[in-house]
Each structure stands twice: as structure tokens, then as C-alpha cells.
Design a protein around this motif. Structure first.
Motif, mmCIF file in Angstrom:
data_model
loop_
_atom_site.group_PDB
_atom_site.id
_atom_site.type_symbol
_atom_site.label_atom_id
_atom_site.label_comp_id
_atom_site.label_asym_id
_atom_site.label_seq_id
_atom_site.Cartn_x
_atom_site.Cartn_y
_atom_site.Cartn_z
ATOM 1 N N THR A 77 57.395 11.411 87.424
ATOM 2 C CA THR A 77 58.133 11.671 88.666
ATOM 3 C C THR A 77 59.142 10.565 88.932
ATOM 4 O O THR A 77 60.304 10.836 89.270
ATOM 5 C CB THR A 77 57.160 11.790 89.858
ATOM 6 O OG1 THR A 77 56.296 12.910 89.643
ATOM 7 C CG2 THR A 77 57.919 11.971 91.160
ATOM 8 N N GLU A 95 62.029 10.945 86.575
ATOM 9 C CA GLU A 95 62.919 12.046 86.952
ATOM 10 C C GLU A 95 63.824 11.646 88.114
ATOM 11 O O GLU A 95 65.035 11.920 88.093
ATOM 12 C CB GLU A 95 62.098 13.285 87.325
ATOM 13 C CG GLU A 95 62.962 14.493 87.639
ATOM 14 C CD GLU A 95 62.164 15.767 87.848
ATOM 15 O OE1 GLU A 95 62.773 16.762 88.303
ATOM 16 O OE2 GLU A 95 60.946 15.784 87.571
ATOM 17 N N LEU A 96 63.262 10.990 89.116
ATOM 18 C CA LEU A 96 64.074 10.532 90.245
ATOM 19 C C LEU A 96 65.108 9.515 89.793
ATOM 20 O O LEU A 96 66.263 9.548 90.209
ATOM 21 C CB LEU A 96 63.163 9.930 91.330
ATOM 22 C CG LEU A 96 62.196 10.917 92.005
ATOM 23 C CD1 LEU A 96 61.208 10.161 92.884
ATOM 24 C CD2 LEU A 96 62.953 11.954 92.829
ATOM 25 N N ASN A 110 66.418 9.254 86.808
ATOM 26 C CA ASN A 110 67.441 9.948 86.018
ATOM 27 C C ASN A 110 68.426 10.722 86.890
ATOM 28 O O ASN A 110 69.555 10.996 86.469
ATOM 29 C CB ASN A 110 66.781 10.899 85.008
ATOM 30 C CG ASN A 110 66.047 10.150 83.913
ATOM 31 O OD1 ASN A 110 66.329 8.975 83.656
ATOM 32 N ND2 ASN A 110 65.088 10.797 83.280
ATOM 33 N N ASN A 111 67.973 11.075 88.101
ATOM 34 C CA ASN A 111 68.837 11.782 89.049
ATOM 35 C C ASN A 111 69.563 10.831 90.014
ATOM 36 O O ASN A 111 70.094 11.270 91.032
ATOM 37 C CB ASN A 111 68.017 12.805 89.842
ATOM 38 C CG ASN A 111 67.565 13.975 88.977
ATOM 39 O OD1 ASN A 111 68.225 14.330 87.997
ATOM 40 N ND2 ASN A 111 66.435 14.558 89.315
ATOM 41 N N ILE A 141 68.445 8.666 92.084
ATOM 42 C CA ILE A 141 67.826 8.472 93.400
ATOM 43 C C ILE A 141 67.302 7.044 93.466
ATOM 44 O O ILE A 141 66.565 6.596 92.573
ATOM 45 C CB ILE A 141 66.667 9.469 93.624
ATOM 46 C CG1 ILE A 141 67.176 10.917 93.571
ATOM 47 C CG2 ILE A 141 65.959 9.185 94.943
ATOM 48 C CD1 ILE A 141 68.149 11.275 94.674
ATOM 49 N N GLU A 197 54.623 15.344 91.640
ATOM 50 C CA GLU A 197 55.638 16.128 90.933
ATOM 51 C C GLU A 197 56.451 17.021 91.878
ATOM 52 O O GLU A 197 57.502 17.551 91.489
ATOM 53 C CB GLU A 197 54.980 16.974 89.840
ATOM 54 C CG GLU A 197 54.102 18.119 90.329
ATOM 55 C CD GLU A 197 52.707 17.714 90.777
ATOM 56 O OE1 GLU A 197 51.936 18.613 91.185
ATOM 57 O OE2 GLU A 197 52.377 16.505 90.719
ATOM 58 N N PRO A 250 60.699 15.755 93.539
ATOM 59 C CA PRO A 250 62.029 16.232 93.156
ATOM 60 C C PRO A 250 62.365 17.613 93.717
ATOM 61 O O PRO A 250 63.529 17.894 94.039
ATOM 62 C CB PRO A 250 61.972 16.250 91.620
ATOM 63 C CG PRO A 250 60.926 15.248 91.266
ATOM 64 C CD PRO A 250 59.898 15.379 92.352
ATOM 65 N N LEU A 255 63.479 17.203 97.275
ATOM 66 C CA LEU A 255 64.866 16.706 97.310
ATOM 67 C C LEU A 255 65.853 17.823 97.031
ATOM 68 O O LEU A 255 66.896 17.918 97.700
ATOM 69 C CB LEU A 255 65.057 15.580 96.280
ATOM 70 C CG LEU A 255 64.334 14.258 96.525
ATOM 71 C CD1 LEU A 255 64.831 13.204 95.545
ATOM 72 C CD2 LEU A 255 64.510 13.773 97.940
ATOM 73 N N ASP A 256 65.534 18.661 96.060
ATOM 74 C CA ASP A 256 66.419 19.794 95.748
ATOM 75 C C ASP A 256 66.590 20.690 96.974
ATOM 76 O O ASP A 256 67.705 21.131 97.289
ATOM 77 C CB ASP A 256 65.841 20.629 94.594
ATOM 78 C CG ASP A 256 65.993 19.940 93.247
ATOM 79 O OD1 ASP A 256 66.762 18.952 93.165
ATOM 80 O OD2 ASP A 256 65.323 20.370 92.291
#
Length: 227
Positions: A100, A103-104, A106-107, A109, A210, A213, A216-217
Motif C-alpha cells: 500500500t 502504491e501511494l 508511486n502515485n 502521494i 489496501e 488508494p 483516494l481515487d
């Protein structure tokens, strides 16, 4: 747009209940020479009761244990030092923690953390989970001189992240210290469900990390629709 996610530590990233059970069982085995007049189950159960999920500092817990179980040859302070030094070796993360955070990251955040507790002790646990590198800043109440649910510590993390409250969310397991306190400064409050509470009022309720994200979307999609 949501630019930053701020997390609580205990009960949110660190599975403290599981970690405590592992630690206290290992402590009993490690110090069995002085504790073997107490059954292992009784020692573990009573520690967990007195600890009150981390809301009672361990000096009080160990003083009580020494008194109740008539522990000799070992002081409450020695038991406390064992806890301070060894607890980090029993830290258990919640599922999907690293994936998690990756992923954040990589985005793009930004990630911050606010945790109540003793400074070095909490930092040792954060390092034991292998997550220190993902967070900037990390605010620990002892070092900051203020703690959740006081608004100052939330404002401080926002200032360090250089984001507005409306551009951030806070994820935690405590309805008052985490969710409501974050909402009081204008952040979205996300409650990580905990069996201890019911009917928690939060902007979002999640079962696992998980889901962050996905939240956030949803928020960023809603923001784009309202523009």
C-alpha cells in the motif's frame, strides 16, 4: 485533489494486539527463571489486561505484575527495560502494509505519520516494520510536546507536508484521537475498523490498508466532478 495521507501507527500500520502477544510470550520464556512460579497463560493474560491496548504505560503495568505475582529477583524496572529494548523484535505489520505504501508512493502521494507514545520506542517500532523511508514527517507525541487529539500536532504535520487540510486524509483506528481530531482541523477522517468500537462517524470506513488508494481515487474523482 488529495496530495497527502497521514497515518496513525498502533492499530493502523502496526498490528499491536498481535505484537504484544508475541512479545509477552517471548518475555515469559526469556525470563522464565524468575517467572516460572506463574503459569504462562496467567502472565500473558494479566499483562494484556493491565496494558489496556497500550493506553497504560508499562511502568505501571510491571509494578502491578511484580506485586500481584510476588516476583522476586527481578525488579519492575528490569522488566520495563526488557520491554523497551525487545518489543521491536516482535512487531507485526497489518496485511498489505508495504504494498500500500509503495502504491501511494508511486502515485506521488506524500505520506506523514502521527503517533502518540515514547519517542525512541515508537521510532524503533517504525524501523522494525521497515517503513521509516516512506514517511516524512514522522511526529511522535513525546518528541513534539503535544499529542492526539490536540489540533496542534495535526496542524504541524500539515505545515511540514505543505498541504491544506482539504488536500489530505488521516487514517487511524481511534474514533476520537484519530478520526474526529483530524476532522476538527478540516482533514478527511478515515477509520480503520476496530472491534472495540461501533457506530463510528467517519468520512470513510475501511477494513484493510489496501483500501486507502481506492478511497483516494473516490475522493479525487468527486473533486474533479465538482470542478
Amino acid at each position: 485533489m488529495i496530495k497527502a495521507v497521514v497515518f496513525d501507527l498502533d492499530g493502523t500500520l502496526l498490528n499491536r494486539d498481535a505484537s504484544v502477544k508475541i512479545f509477552i510470550e517471548r518475555q515469559y520464556q526469556r525470563l522464565n527463571k524468575w517467572l516460572n512460579h506463574i503459569s504462562k497463560d496467567k502472565y500473558i493474560t494479566r499483562f494484556i489486561e493491565l496494558d489496556n491496548r497500550g493506553y497504560v504505560w508499562k511502568d505501571k503495568v510491571y509494578q502491578q505484575l511484580v506485586d500481584e505475582f510476588d516476583i522476586t529477583g527481578l525488579t519492575w524496572n528490569e522488566l520495563l527495560q526488557d520491554y523497551i529494548i525487545k518489543f521491536k523484535d516482535s512487531c507485526v505489520p497489518f496485511s498489505n502494509l508495504i504494498s500500500t505504501l509503495e502504491e501511494l508512493n508511486n502515485n506521488n502521494i506524500m505520506l506523514g505519520m502521527i503517533t502518540n507514545g515514547k519517542g525512541q520506542f515508537q521510532m524503533d517500532n517504525i524501523k522494525a516494520l521497515g517503513i521509516e523511508k516512506y514517511f516524512n514527517p514522522i511526529l511522535i507525541s513525546e518528541w513534539e510536546g503535544t499529542k492526539k487529539p490536540e489540533p496542534q500536532i495535526f496542524q504541524k504535520v500539515l505545515d511540514k507536508l505543505n498541504v491544506l487540510p482539504s488536500e489530505s486524509i488521516f487514517v487511524g483506528d481511534h474514533p476520537e484521537n484519530d478520526v474526529k481530531a483530524a476532522q476538527n482541523v478540516g482533514m478527511k477522517g478515515v477509520w480503520k475498523r476496530d472491534y472495540q468500537w461501533d457506530n463510528v462517524k467517519a468520512d470513510f470506513i475501511m477494513d484493510g490498508l489496501e483500501e486507502v488508494p481506492l478511497i483516494l481515487d473516490e475522493l479525487n474523482h468527486d473533486n474533479m466532478k465538482s470542478c
